[in-house]
Scaffold this motif. Structure first.
Motif, PDB file in Angstrom:
ATOM      1  N   TYR A  75      32.377  30.061  14.720  1.00 19.98           N
ATOM      2  CA  TYR A  75      32.047  31.328  13.932  1.00 19.98           C
ATOM      3  C   TYR A  75      31.807  31.043  12.633  1.00 19.98           C
ATOM      4  O   TYR A  75      32.490  30.468  11.825  1.00 19.98           O
ATOM      5  N   THR A  76      30.662  31.548  12.106  1.00 21.48           N
ATOM      6  CA  THR A  76      30.143  31.389  10.541  1.00 21.48           C
ATOM      7  C   THR A  76      29.066  32.304  10.277  1.00 21.48           C
ATOM      8  O   THR A  76      28.499  32.885  11.265  1.00 21.48           O
ATOM      9  N   ASN A  77      29.299  32.482   9.078  1.00 24.48           N
ATOM     10  CA  ASN A  77      28.167  33.328   8.365  1.00 24.48           C
ATOM     11  C   ASN A  77      27.141  32.587   7.715  1.00 24.48           C
ATOM     12  O   ASN A  77      26.331  33.031   6.870  1.00 24.48           O
ATOM     13  N   ILE A  78      27.257  31.088   7.884  1.00 20.87           N
ATOM     14  CA  ILE A  78      26.224  30.108   7.243  1.00 20.87           C
ATOM     15  C   ILE A  78      24.802  30.822   7.628  1.00 20.87           C
ATOM     16  O   ILE A  78      24.807  31.127   8.895  1.00 20.87           O
ATOM     17  N   PRO A  79      23.790  30.786   6.646  1.00 19.85           N
ATOM     18  CA  PRO A  79      22.709  31.302   6.921  1.00 19.85           C
ATOM     19  C   PRO A  79      21.972  30.513   8.244  1.00 19.85           C
ATOM     20  O   PRO A  79      22.134  29.416   8.252  1.00 19.85           O
ATOM     21  N   VAL A  80      21.186  31.318   8.886  1.00 23.90           N
ATOM     22  CA  VAL A  80      20.448  30.637   9.996  1.00 23.90           C
ATOM     23  C   VAL A  80      19.921  29.439   9.683  1.00 23.90           C
ATOM     24  O   VAL A  80      19.974  28.544  10.572  1.00 23.90           O
ATOM     25  N   ASN A  81      19.215  29.501   8.515  1.00 21.20           N
ATOM     26  CA  ASN A  81      18.303  28.156   8.487  1.00 21.20           C
ATOM     27  C   ASN A  81      19.051  26.997   8.366  1.00 21.20           C
ATOM     28  O   ASN A  81      18.832  25.932   8.684  1.00 21.20           O
ATOM     29  N   LEU A  82      19.998  27.216   7.521  1.00 20.95           N
ATOM     30  CA  LEU A  82      21.051  26.035   7.265  1.00 20.95           C
ATOM     31  C   LEU A  82      21.730  25.728   8.382  1.00 20.95           C
ATOM     32  O   LEU A  82      21.806  24.284   8.528  1.00 20.95           O
ATOM     33  N   ILE A  83      22.441  26.580   9.190  1.00 19.70           N
ATOM     34  CA  ILE A  83      22.936  25.987  10.484  1.00 19.70           C
ATOM     35  C   ILE A  83      21.983  25.410  11.383  1.00 19.70           C
ATOM     36  O   ILE A  83      22.305  24.182  12.085  1.00 19.70           O
ATOM     37  N   ARG A  84      20.759  25.730  11.472  1.00 23.71           N
ATOM     38  CA  ARG A  84      19.926  25.179  12.484  1.00 23.71           C
ATOM     39  C   ARG A  84      19.458  23.739  11.813  1.00 23.71           C
ATOM     40  O   ARG A  84      19.137  22.711  12.418  1.00 23.71           O
ATOM     41  N   ASN A  85      19.429  23.546  10.488  1.00 23.89           N
ATOM     42  CA  ASN A  85      19.278  22.453   9.821  1.00 23.89           C
ATOM     43  C   ASN A  85      19.957  21.355   9.853  1.00 23.89           C
ATOM     44  O   ASN A  85      20.025  20.166  10.345  1.00 23.89           O
ATOM     45  N   ILE A  86      21.341  21.988  10.098  1.00 23.48           N
ATOM     46  CA  ILE A  86      22.549  20.997  10.201  1.00 23.48           C
ATOM     47  C   ILE A  86      22.657  20.439  11.762  1.00 23.48           C
ATOM     48  O   ILE A  86      22.789  19.291  11.824  1.00 23.48           O
ATOM     49  N   ALA A  87      22.211  21.293  12.626  1.00 18.36           N
ATOM     50  CA  ALA A  87      22.021  20.900  14.064  1.00 18.36           C
ATOM     51  C   ALA A  87      20.833  19.893  14.150  1.00 18.36           C
ATOM     52  O   ALA A  87      21.195  18.958  14.765  1.00 18.36           O
ATOM     53  N   HIS A  88      19.600  20.249  13.615  1.00 14.47           N
ATOM     54  CA  HIS A  88      18.587  19.316  13.602  1.00 14.47           C
ATOM     55  C   HIS A  88      18.890  18.057  13.053  1.00 14.47           C
ATOM     56  O   HIS A  88      18.634  17.022  13.858  1.00 14.47           O
ATOM     57  N   LYS A  89      19.667  18.020  12.049  1.00 14.76           N
ATOM     58  CA  LYS A  89      19.997  16.625  11.385  1.00 14.76           C
ATOM     59  C   LYS A  89      20.720  15.626  12.450  1.00 14.76           C
ATOM     60  O   LYS A  89      20.634  14.709  12.476  1.00 14.76           O
ATOM     61  N   GLY A  90      21.625  16.428  13.121  1.00 18.78           N
ATOM     62  CA  GLY A  90      22.506  15.754  13.905  1.00 18.78           C
ATOM     63  C   GLY A  90      21.897  15.443  15.304  1.00 18.78           C
ATOM     64  O   GLY A  90      22.445  15.446  16.239  1.00 18.78           O
ATOM     65  N   ASP A  91      20.514  15.858  15.372  1.00 21.53           N
ATOM     66  CA  ASP A  91      19.921  15.583  16.767  1.00 21.53           C
ATOM     67  C   ASP A  91      20.217  16.573  17.622  1.00 21.53           C
ATOM     68  O   ASP A  91      20.283  16.519  18.955  1.00 21.53           O
ATOM     69  N   GLY A  92      20.595  17.783  17.151  1.00 17.56           N
ATOM     70  CA  GLY A  92      21.201  19.021  18.053  1.00 17.56           C
ATOM     71  C   GLY A  92      20.546  20.335  17.783  1.00 17.56           C
ATOM     72  O   GLY A  92      19.243  20.213  17.396  1.00 17.56           O
ATOM     73  N   HIS A  93      20.873  21.285  18.667  1.00 22.21           N
ATOM     74  CA  HIS A  93      20.342  22.694  18.615  1.00 22.21           C
ATOM     75  C   HIS A  93      21.410  23.587  18.607  1.00 22.21           C
ATOM     76  O   HIS A  93      22.385  23.253  19.058  1.00 22.21           O
ATOM     77  N   ALA A  94      20.837  24.720  17.983  1.00 25.83           N
ATOM     78  CA  ALA A  94      21.991  25.746  17.709  1.00 25.83           C
ATOM     79  C   ALA A  94      21.399  27.139  18.272  1.00 25.83           C
ATOM     80  O   ALA A  94      20.662  27.541  18.020  1.00 25.83           O
ATOM     81  N   THR A  95      22.394  27.840  18.991  1.00 23.64           N
ATOM     82  CA  THR A  95      22.156  29.080  19.857  1.00 23.64           C
ATOM     83  C   THR A  95      22.976  30.176  19.259  1.00 23.64           C
ATOM     84  O   THR A  95      24.423  29.851  19.001  1.00 23.64           O
ATOM     85  N   VAL A  96      22.716  31.292  18.978  1.00 20.08           N
ATOM     86  CA  VAL A  96      23.524  32.256  18.712  1.00 20.08           C
ATOM     87  C   VAL A  96      24.009  32.848  20.123  1.00 20.08           C
ATOM     88  O   VAL A  96      23.306  33.163  20.744  1.00 20.08           O
ATOM     89  N   TYR A  97      25.115  32.642  20.149  1.00 19.70           N
ATOM     90  CA  TYR A  97      25.710  32.975  21.647  1.00 19.70           C
ATOM     91  C   TYR A  97      26.013  34.444  21.855  1.00 19.70           C
ATOM     92  O   TYR A  97      25.904  35.175  22.842  1.00 19.70           O
ATOM     93  N   ARG A  98      26.493  34.830  20.726  1.00 22.30           N
ATOM     94  CA  ARG A  98      27.036  36.233  20.973  1.00 22.30           C
ATOM     95  C   ARG A  98      27.034  36.695  19.398  1.00 22.30           C
ATOM     96  O   ARG A  98      27.392  36.161  18.551  1.00 22.30           O
TER      97      ARG A  98
END
Ligand SMILES: Cc1cc2nc3c(=O)[nH]c(=O)nc-3n(C[C@H](O)[C@H](O)[C@H](O)COP(=O)(O)OP(=O)(O)OC[C@H]3O[C@@H](n4cnc5c(N)ncnc54)[C@H](O)[C@@H]3O)c2cc1C
Lengths: 489, 357
Positions: free
Chosen positions: B292-315
């Motif tokens: 659960y986080t209010n980190i801005p979308v771009n930032l969280i997707r960047n964090i995911a990207h750096k770790g070879d991952g992806h991020a979904t807004v689940y709910r």
């Protein structure tokens, strides 16, 4: 220069700009080794064979072919059994044979990044010292390439427990016909968007060329045991297979051979098979010591309940290897007893095993051709080997009709015309038996999305509606046409 | 009792009418996952009345059912025969349907060890974008005739066709299961799960939450108990309830509605990411991380990207944000072409996955 068909000067010139001279074959004697795959009954010479070594070269080759509208047939090791890598007379063969490197082994994430020309067995050999292996193990594993495995979604004796190629690859690098390189899949447990990795696995070189594969590595089990049971009645062996699985046991491998296959293999490998048995089952169980000894006891009891004769448990690793060697060499073994053989690859629900085997024997009588049966019994994948002599006029055609009848029977009992060898060139007509217009329309739509000009492996894997309609006209079932809705040409 | 009710012709008529009028359809199973993904505007197409088990023989390890059959009914039938859906799909409500399970492609706690939904899909029957009924795959374990449409459909969120029937591989239930709880800091939990990946411990689920690592062991008794002795820790009571609560998101962690719930997906051996610690829960041996986080979308997707991952807004909806991770350009193009080829009239759940198709 002595080329196969009319050379295409523009094509050759542009290929020379991409590749060194020695990586472009056009002389007839150089093309001959590429004229067929493991299904030698069909042969064509391509315009040229190209042997790139880098992804960029593959991209440029495909771009060129796309521009000049030249068909391209990708080729791994050429061990395919359905004519998938059969060249197109007006096109080139794109061989991935020089993509032979294992690029990375990651023991924390349990994966290996390999080039498509790497042999299947070479992966397991490279990680053996780490206590790991690559699970899918086609019998051709010393020769076949991982790129070919992806294109065919190949299986092997261990797929019952460990899954097929589609379950054991994580990501591929794909070059599409317009030369685009894309990453499909990843080393995670899911992927955003559509599951293209699943779509591409088993797509027989029709949608793109695989230039890199990330495979999943599996931790080797602590212990392995192999049991061999012989049966006087094929039905009993078939029932034993269903019984083992319904008791909640998933063996690492569960294979069956009938008497002609047992005799051929024994004669060739001296595995210690009982040559008078009408069927044998080979059952491999793996896991921890306790787990395996518990399962050996349970499986032995089930086999006895189904009237197995002797139940032999391999005592040493060497003996285990010998028992499997007989099975894995079954195709060449049959090759020694017959001038030619035609390997079929249907799948059926396990419960119909005995019925289907009896029917195959009826057909054998009817056509006057012998047949030896080996199969991945645990997952209902049959490999009837039809014995014939291509030098006798009409025998190949007879063998093909026999084979087509077997596949039709598989469909009738709820199975499929191919479990792991693919449709290729060989089973186009049988596709018309399994699928109707509604399905073919979807397959052609998929092809259009990737390769609108139909340049990748054209004429393979999916028949045209027209072909099925024509076949339907010849093939009348119970007085009914297969595709009454289609116009006849 | 599962009602045997075939409404294929009604559904097909609605699809054919939709094609004729270029009128999009919103395909609804149980509606339990309506919160997931984008909303679509279309005439409702209700699949839930289309119910019935067409074939189930435990020794064939396969069940075939109409898409509207409720997940809970199927699970009860399998359980009565000592079997289960090994991918443990979430059952967000009693109304969840088996068609919705396949269309959404969501798997539960066992996913890394037992495989995903698509790994268990053997066949589907669809109403295609051409308004026809077509069958792909089948009830057998191995089938390479034609392209693998059944697995492509899995997880496609109803954007490629209406699922009428599915055939799924089923597996025996493990004889013994126990769950260990080990209190430890997140770095230690990471080390332990990484080591365990190289072992033959019968691991079948993991969860790291609130300073505690939960490990589920499944298998034959000897193996499970021996592994417990080696790993140590206490076996928890009510383990089944614990994993079910995670799977169906009734666990306390999932009862927060003040911030968006992100689901991050990483390669298994991805280190602890400090930016994502805090209000989080980690599953799948490190591959699935809920935050659960209010980190801005771009930032969280960047964090995911750096770790070879992806991020979904689940709910939880974020205005203007596509819930699913953006695709690379060439991948998006080919997926869009695939959508157009299979659904040429654009009638199936348009925009449900990605807004422009
Ligand atoms: C004795 C024997 C035993 C066998 N046993 C088994 C078995 O147990 N299980 C099993 O599944 N199969 C078996 N096979 C069949 C065969 O080995 C497999 O299909 C294998 O995967 C083919 O690999 P290959 O590299 O030889 O591919 P090829 O024969 O060269 O090509 C096969 C198909 O894949 C395409 N292709 C190849 N490489 C690529 C690429 N990089 N990108 C895109 N498309 C590509 C080709 O165009 C062609 O359509 C056996 C064959 C033999 C001869």
């Amino acid at each position: 220069m002595n080329t196969a068909t009319t050379p295409n000067p523009a094509l050759l010139q542009q290929l020379k700009d991409i590749l060194p001279e020695e990586a472009i074959l056009t002389a007839k004697e150089d093309l001959h080794p590429y004229e067929c795959d493991g299904l030698t009954a069909y042969r064509h010479l391509p315009l040229a064979v190209v042997l790139p070594t880098t992804t960029e070269q593959v991209q440029l080759i495909l771009k060129t072919c796309s521009r000049l509208k030249v068909p391209v047939v990708a080729r791994g090791a050429g061990t395919g059994l359905s004519g998938g890598a059969l060249p197109h007379e007006g096109g080139i063969v794109l061989s991935l044979a020089r993509f032979k490197q294992i690029l990375e082994i990651d023991t924390a994430n349990l994966h290996a990044r390999v080039q498509p020309g790497v042999r299947n067995l070479a992966i397991s050999q490279a990680v053996d010292h780490l206590g790991l292996f690559y699970a899918p193990d086609p019998s051709s594993q010393i020769a076949c390439s991982i790129g070919g495995n992806v294109a065919e979604n190949s299986g092997g004796v261990h797929c019952l427990k460990y899954g097929l190629t589609v379950h054991n690859i994580l990501e591929i690098q794909l070059v599409t016909i317009d030369g685009e390189l894309m990453t499909i899949g990843n080393d995670r447990q899911d992927t955003p968007g559509y599951d293209l990795l699943a779509l591409l696995t088993g797509s027989e070189g029709m949608l793109g060329v695989v230039v890199e594969v990330l495979v999943r590595l599996t931790v080797k089990p602590d212990t392995v045991q192999v049991l061999m049971a012989d049966f006087a009645a094929v039905n009993d062996a078939g029932d034993a297979v269903a019984a083992i699985i319904s008791k909640g046991i998933i063996p690492a491998g569960l294979e069956m051979m009938d008497n002609p296959a047992i005799r051929a293999a024994e004669d060739f490998i001296h595995a210690g098979y009982p040559i008078d048995a009408n069927a044998i089952l080979l059952c491999e169980l793996d896991g921890t010591e306790d787990e395996v000894s518990e399962q050996v006891a349970r499986v032995s009891a089930i086999l006895k309940n189904h009237r197995a004769g002797t139940i032999h448990i391999a005592k040493t690793a060497a003996e285990r290897a010998r028992l499997w060697a007989g099975r894995k060499a079954a195709f060449p073994a049959v090759g020694r007893i017959s001038p030619d053989y035609y390997c079929m690859d249907g799948t059926i629900p396990r419960k119909h095993l005995a019925h289907v085997l009896n029917k195959i024997n009826d057909y054998s009588q009817q056509y006057g051709l012998g047949v030896a049966n080996v199969f991945h019994a645990g997952d209902g994948n049959l490999h009837p080997l039809i014995l014939y002599d291509a030098n006798r006029t009409g025998e190949l055609e007879k063998a093909e009709r026999f084979g087509a009848d077997i596949l039709e029977l598989c469909v009738k009992v709820g199975g499929s015309i191919t479990g792991e060898h693919g449709v290729g060139h060989e089973k186009l007509d049988s596709m018309c038996v399994q699928f109707g217009e509604a399905e073919l329309e979807v397959f052609h739509a998929v092809k259009r999305a990737f390769d609108p000009d139909e340049l990748l492996n054209p004429g393979k894997a999916v028949p045209t509606l027209h072909r099925c309609a024509e076949l339907g006209a010849m093939h009348v079932h119970h007085g009914q046409l297969s595709h009454p809705e289609l116009p006849r040409f | 009792m599962i009602a045997d009710n075939d409404i294929t012709s009604t559904l097909q008529e609605q699809v054919v009418a939709g094609i004729a009028a270029n009128q999009p359809l919103t395909i609804i199973g149980g509606g339990s996952k309506a919160f997931y993904g984008n909303e679509t505007q279309g005439t409702a197409l209700h699949v839930s009345p289309h119910t019935g088990v067409m074939a189930y023989e435990p020794s064939e390890l396969c069940i075939t059912a109409r898409a509207g059959t409720r997940l809970q009914d199927i699970e009860a039938l399998l359980a009565a025969n000592g079997q289960k859906l090994a991918f443990e799909p979430p059952c967000f409500s009693a109304t969840s349907t088996i068609g919705g399970v396949v269309a959404a492609g969501l798997s539960g706690p066992a996913r890394p060890w037992a495989g995903s939904v698509r790994d268990h899909v053997l066949g589907v029957k669809l109403i295609t974008g051409y308004g026809k009924v077509a069958s792909f795959g089948g009830q057998v374990m191995k089938n390479v005739a034609g392209y693998d449409i059944s697995r492509l459909i899995t997880g496609s969120m109803g954007t490629l066709g209406v699922i009428l029937e599915v055939s799924l591989k089923v597996m025996p239930r493990p004889v013994t299961e126990l769950t260990l709880a080990l209190e430890m800091p997140s770095e230690e939990a990471f080390e332990l799960t990484t080591t365990m990946r190289r072992s033959t411990f019968p691991l079948s689920a993991t969860c790291y939450f609130d300073g505690c690592l939960y490990l589920r062991l499944s298998g034959v008794p000897s193996h499970v108990f021996a592994s417990h002795r080696k790993i140590g820790g206490e076996a928890i009571n009510n383990a089944d309830e614990f994993w079910l609560a995670l799977r169906n998101q009734t666990h306390e962690f999932f009862q927060q509605y003040d911030r968006p719930l992100w689901r991050l997906s990483f390669p298994p051996a991805t280190n602890v990411i400090s930016r994502l610690e805090g209000n989080s829960l980690v599953e799948w041996g490190g591959s699935q991380r809920w935050v659960y986080t209010n980190i801005p979308v771009n930032l969280i997707r960047n964090i995911a990207h750096k770790g070879d991952g992806h991020a979904t807004v689940y709910r939880g909806s974020l205005p203007g944000v596509n819930p699913f991770h953006p695709l690379a350009d060439n991948l998006r193009n080919v997926q869009q072409r695939l959508k157009q080829a299979l659904d040429p009239h654009g009638i199936f759940n348009p925009g449900r996955m990605y807004k422009d198709w």
